[in-house]
Write an enzyme that holds these catalytic residues in place. Structure first.
Site, PDB file in Angstrom:
ATOM      1  CG  ASP A 232      46.807  35.872  34.148  1.00 47.14           C
ATOM      2  OD1 ASP A 232      45.895  35.473  33.401  1.00 47.14           O
ATOM      3  OD2 ASP A 232      46.652  36.796  34.982  1.00 47.14           O
ATOM      4  CG  HIS A 237      47.512  40.741  28.352  1.00 50.21           C
ATOM      5  ND1 HIS A 237      46.620  40.398  27.373  1.00 50.21           N
ATOM      6  CD2 HIS A 237      46.927  40.389  29.525  1.00 50.21           C
ATOM      7  CE1 HIS A 237      45.547  39.855  27.936  1.00 50.21           C
ATOM      8  NE2 HIS A 237      45.706  39.844  29.241  1.00 50.21           N
TER       9      HIS A 237
HETATM   10  C1  BG6 Z   1      43.605  39.236  32.151  1.00 50.51           C
HETATM   11  C2  BG6 Z   1      44.305  38.467  33.240  1.00 50.51           C
HETATM   12  O1  BG6 Z   1      43.923  38.702  30.888  1.00 50.51           O
HETATM   13  O2  BG6 Z   1      44.003  40.598  32.197  1.00 50.51           O
HETATM   14  C3  BG6 Z   1      44.002  39.064  34.593  1.00 50.51           C
HETATM   15  O3  BG6 Z   1      43.872  37.116  33.207  1.00 50.51           O
HETATM   16  C4  BG6 Z   1      44.306  40.537  34.615  1.00 50.51           C
HETATM   17  O4  BG6 Z   1      44.714  38.392  35.617  1.00 50.51           O
HETATM   18  C5  BG6 Z   1      43.672  41.257  33.413  1.00 50.51           C
HETATM   19  O5  BG6 Z   1      43.806  41.084  35.812  1.00 50.51           O
HETATM   20  C6  BG6 Z   1      44.153  42.691  33.317  1.00 50.51           C
HETATM   21  O6  BG6 Z   1      43.422  43.357  32.332  1.00 50.51           O
HETATM   22  P1  BG6 Z   1      43.177  44.930  32.404  1.00 50.51           P
HETATM   23  O7  BG6 Z   1      42.455  45.235  31.134  1.00 50.51           O
HETATM   24  O8  BG6 Z   1      42.352  45.171  33.630  1.00 50.51           O
HETATM   25  O9  BG6 Z   1      44.522  45.565  32.511  1.00 50.51           O
END
Ligand code: BG6
Length: 487
Positions: A232, A237
């Protein structure tokens, strides 16, 4: 950012959570700001949970409006935004319905964008149905994550989509790439001569990248339990952030120059094998605990999560990059849900001076440190040593701070707004190319396989803490610790 590019933005999953929280609010913001979207541009929502346009607009009013503009909605802009929206009722299981879509868009202007805000299992059927009515030609397709579950399934989707759309037509979203601070990281590294000479093994001791969340799995237990934090957050990321931190200066900011350099980093990641896994990878799962004074439940009791689930909600890794710039420099990555704070930041720990004429206090580890905070508030903080006032030469840690919202009070853009404008305007730099995605899976997959073979439950951690003790022990072996900044 002015644009003349007209567009027809077709939104599959028009009544889904992502459309409600992110996509339609981002399009509204771009509309409200003026000059970002061509006046003639249209949004065509595709869904089956509304009978007609009237009912869909009612849904937009009820569900999307609360998510736009924290400071109150500009009603005139909202009314004109609704005029952009058309609606087509389609049952995605029935490819013949796509003739309705073809008829609905045939006279609409500009470039066609098909945004698939649906589950990945629908990506291929939708692309095939679009092709069956000729809608793939000269169009752009946007694919949301997760794109597959492992290398094989991601390749299968990419192969099938690739038969219908050319790579330049495919926009794979990783919303972290749209965040302003991530853009700023490129500006910091490649717009200043100051840091680049130091940005290498000779001067950097270690780098930490953290994406910590306070939230749990919320309503996504079902999805998350089959996914886990490595797929995930790390596969996409965190590895994207790592590649931007570690990449060589690109020749230009055009899409392939940047993506080529990121790819080189991903391909240089040292594989994690059976022998290393216990030393360089920690997986954890949250138990009940307290976050900001509120009791929160254990992961295993969240709706949609299997009893005795062994899915990880926390990962910490020691990663190495096998190239001249970074050989021997550990990159510590960590991400988790239900941690003590919501924060995303990059910490670059520089080496201490080789010889101190100022006494032992100048040899302090981590005395020079650059902390780039991506969220919640965008800041850059540079730690150095200074003399304490008074007699004698005693050094103390001080810091220089840069808070972006004090310099730039306006013009901040949400990640989705930037990325959607990029799709409409045909800019691919902030989207993940197929080879990058493949390289990331190639590196992540052996970790998943080793974990599966070991068949051990994840290490428990109490909600509201910084994760399992093993994550701290991993850093202690390198004489360092996770650095948590104060907000
Ligand atoms: C998403 C994930 O890609 O990114 C989530 O699937 C996560 O689980 C989210 O909560 C976090 O994104 P941000 O922008 O809130 O840090």
């Amino acid at each position: 950012m002015q644009t003349d590019s007209s567009f027809t933005f077709v939104l599959f999953g028009g009544t889904g959570d992502l459309s409600m929280r992110k996509i339609l609010p981002a399009l509204f913001e771009a509309h409200r700001a003026g000059g970002m979207l061509a006046d003639s541009g249209k949004i065509v929502a595709v869904a089956r949970h509304a009978a007609d346009r009237g009912e869909y607009l009612q849904w937009v009013n009820e569900h999307v409006k609360p998510h736009v503009s924290k400071n109150g909605v500009d009603e005139t802009a909202w009314a004109s935004f609704l005029e952009r929206i058309e609606f087509v009722k389609i049952d995605l299981g029935n490819p013949e319905d796509f003739t309705l879509l073809r008829d609905a868009v045939k006279d609409l202007p500009g470039i066609r964008v098909f945004y698939l805000a649906t589950g990945p299992s629908l990506f291929v059927p939708i692309c095939r149905a679009l092709a069956s009515v000729g809608l793939n030609e000269n169009a752009r397709i946007v694919l949301e994550k997760p794109l597959g579950y492992d290398l094989k399934s991601s390749n299968a989707i990419n192969d099938a989509v690739g038969e219908i759309f050319a790579e330049e037509q495919i926009y794979r979203i990783d919303h972290y790439l749209g965040k302003e601070p991530v853009q700023n990281l490129l500006a910091l590294r490649f717009g200043n001569a100051l840091f680049e000479p130091l940005w290498r093994r000779e001067w950097v001791e270690s780098i930490q990248i953290t994406i910590a969340e306070e939230l749990g799995v919320e309503a996504r237990g079902d999805f998350y339990d089959n996914t886990g934090a490595l797929r995930d957050m790390v596969q996409n990321h965190l590895l994207q952030l790592l590649s931007i931190v570690a990449m060589e200066p690109p020749h230009s900011m055009d899409s392939d120059s940047v993506r080529d350099e990121k790819l080189r980093v991903l391909r240089a990641l040292k594989p994690i094998n059976q022998l290393d896994i216990g030393k360089v990878a920690v997986r954890g799962q949250y138990h009940s605990g307290v976050i900001r004074g509120n009791a929160v439940p254990a992961y295993a009791t969240e709706p949609g999560v299997k009893q005795n689930s062994t899915t990880e909600t926390f990962v910490a890794l020691k990663v190495e990059i096998e190239n001249w710039r970074w050989a021997g420099v550990p990159f510590f990555l960590r991400t988790g849900k239900r941690l003590a704070d919501r924060v995303a930041e990059i910490v670059v720990n520089f080496r201490s001076v080789p010889h101190s004429a100022l006494g032992a206090s100048a040899l302090r580890a981590g005395a020079n440190r650059l902390v780039i905070r991506l969220q919640p508030n965008e800041t850059i903080r540079l730690y150095c040593l200074a003399k304490q006032p008074g007699e004698g030469m005693n050094l103390a840690s001080v810091h220089l701070d840069l808070a972006f919202d004090q310099f730039f009070r306006e013009g901040q853009m949400e990640a989705y707004q930037r990325l959607l404008l990029d799709v409409i305007n045909g800019r691919l730099a902030l989207f993940v190319r197929r080879d990058e995605q493949e390289a990331a899976w190639r590196w992540v997959e052996p970790i998943l396989n080793e974990w599966k073979a070991l068949n051990k439950p994840p290490k428990p951690y109490a909600s509201g803490t910084w994760g399992p003790a093993a994550a701290s022990a991993m850093l202690a072996q390198h004489g360092t610790c996770w650095l948590e900044e104060e907000n």
